[in-house]
Write an enzyme that holds these catalytic residues in place. Structure first.
Site, PDB file in Angstrom:
ATOM      1  N   TYR A 180     -63.171   0.452  -8.045  1.00  0.00           N
ATOM      2  CA  TYR A 180     -62.957   1.710  -7.334  1.00  0.00           C
ATOM      3  C   TYR A 180     -64.285   2.457  -7.250  1.00  0.00           C
ATOM      4  O   TYR A 180     -65.115   2.355  -8.159  1.00  0.00           O
ATOM      5  CB  TYR A 180     -61.939   2.597  -8.054  1.00  0.00           C
ATOM      6  CG  TYR A 180     -60.500   2.218  -7.798  1.00  0.00           C
ATOM      7  CD1 TYR A 180     -59.793   2.763  -6.729  1.00  0.00           C
ATOM      8  CD2 TYR A 180     -59.839   1.316  -8.627  1.00  0.00           C
ATOM      9  CE1 TYR A 180     -58.471   2.420  -6.487  1.00  0.00           C
ATOM     10  CE2 TYR A 180     -58.511   0.958  -8.395  1.00  0.00           C
ATOM     11  CZ  TYR A 180     -57.840   1.519  -7.320  1.00  0.00           C
ATOM     12  OH  TYR A 180     -56.533   1.182  -7.083  1.00  0.00           O
ATOM     13  N   ASP A 189     -52.499   6.055  -3.815  1.00  0.00           N
ATOM     14  CA  ASP A 189     -51.868   7.371  -3.630  1.00  0.00           C
ATOM     15  C   ASP A 189     -52.256   8.015  -2.308  1.00  0.00           C
ATOM     16  O   ASP A 189     -53.216   7.605  -1.669  1.00  0.00           O
ATOM     17  CB  ASP A 189     -52.319   8.311  -4.756  1.00  0.00           C
ATOM     18  CG  ASP A 189     -51.516   8.094  -6.026  1.00  0.00           C
ATOM     19  OD1 ASP A 189     -50.478   7.411  -5.970  1.00  0.00           O
ATOM     20  OD2 ASP A 189     -51.935   8.618  -7.076  1.00  0.00           O
TER      21      ASP A 189
END
Lengths: 258, 258
Positions: free
Chosen positions: B109, B51
């Protein structure tokens, strides 16, 4: 009441300090917060105007207010209205005739480069020089800048001020874990002077120029000899010395270190 | 020939990975360099679409080429055409039926926050949480996420994929010198899943929720219970595991560490 603000900013996404017709500026962001609080346009005056992309770890600017707010509270009020790339870390009262640009006694700039593989997380924060540099040659050239000189040869042709004599107290090359920093402290700097000196030292480091020519170039007072300017990436206004005592303390500590 | 690229990017000034009508995108920058070289539009396919504002330390994407260029040379050619916030660090040939999105075996992540005074040089690189967090409570809640679960409760309402079962191998809270990092490794992640889990753990750390409710929330498969998403600042796609061996090696090393 005149309020002096201590300011940090990340220059990457600013079109410099000073108001422009286009793009975000540090002055624009701070003046718009102050003008909103005062319900009237409120001007700020900085210690130095930094160019597009240049950072500040210790910039100062002052403004005048008639609001009945304690001087030290302004930092909290203003900081809460700042974007993530500006911090106002301290505010205090100064006398009504104080002007930080004329009353401050010197500045330190730092220029950071890295020499390892391209690192996107240094974007705008360190310049990338993918070459070996001869640090001893750079240190030898650096010595010629120390002291009082007319710096016409190391100023932009766009400079509007006629008096080009400045005093350089310190010009050091510091090795870092992935490159080096150039640290320069002076009484003041002409337009683009730091970036021209830095670009010159990198050419020395790449053995494109000889350190021993440096004094001759300074003394020639010829703007056309060094037609190079380092990019703004990696340039930080690191310290602003508000008075002689601060400058002396800094120099004493740093001359010991080197 | 199908070429797989290893890519790093600083997401701050990108409107995300995927092509948009407006703003710079990582996909757009790389495709435009490739299309220029190929003199025809050349599509790339990533391991993950990140994103707006999200960073990658190890992203992969592949493209097909008929040019007679050795696979490992593409990294140098492409990197020289990239802006300062993208690096293409390695390229190699893969088989014509290889698809990195479906053939990779998991991802790590990292979400970084700092808890000291506002620092403009962390702009976009670490999120700022100016509160104390109960790390032990966060670690207790984190344990409930490990293993195989339907993560409907921790996915965006915008998620289009129906199958919401994923396996979480690791969810660690690591203390840093000025804050903490949340590190999560899984077989795959639903849309916004990492940012919703992270936001949930921060609410646990602020004692707004109880760690012992975590399993009940997961099992409810109710998207409305956790209506919060952490901002993209500080989120890094840190590892992409191309095969089971890489994933196993990583887990073995990290399970020892903790």
């Amino acid at each position: 009441m005149r309020i002096l603000m201590k300011i940090q900013y990340n220059g990457l996404n600013f079109n410099g300090w000073q108001h422009q017709d286009e793009g975000r500026t540090v002055q624009g962001e701070i003046e718009s917060a102050l003008s909103y609080i005062h319900k009237t346009f409120t001007r700020i005056h900085p210690a130095s105007r930094t160019d597009k992309g240049v950072h500040a770890k210790e910039q100062y600017a002052h403004f005048d207010t008639e609001l009945n707010i304690p001087a030290e509270k302004w930092a909290f009020i203003l900081n809460s209205k700042m974007p993530k790339d500006i911090a106002i870390t301290e505010t205090f009262e100064v006398s009504e005739d104080y002007h930080v640009r004329y009353d401050s006694k010197g500045k330190t700039y730092r220029y950071s480069i890295y020499q390892t593989a391209k690192n996107p997380f240094y974007n705008g924060l360190k310049a990338h020089i993918d070459k070996d540099l001869d640090i001893e040659a750079m240190r030898e050239a650096a010595k010629y800048f120390l002291g009082t000189h007319d710096f016409t040869s190391f100023s932009s042709a766009k400079a509007v001020i006629d008096y080009k004599v400045r005093h350089i107290y310190e010009l050091e090359i510091e090795e870092t874990n992935d490159g080096l920093d150039i640290v320069i402290t002076g009484s003041g700097f002409l337009y683009n002077m730091v970036r021209i000196i830095v670009a010159y030292l990198f050419e020395i480091g790449e053995l494109k120029r000889k350190p021993s020519d440096t004094l001759k170039i300074i003394e020639s007072q010829d703007r056309t000899l060094i037609p190079i300017t380092a990019p703004p990436d990696g340039l930080y206004l690191e310290r602003t010395f508000l008075n002689i005592q601060e400058l002396e303390d800094y120099l004493e500590e740093n001359l010991e270190k080197h």
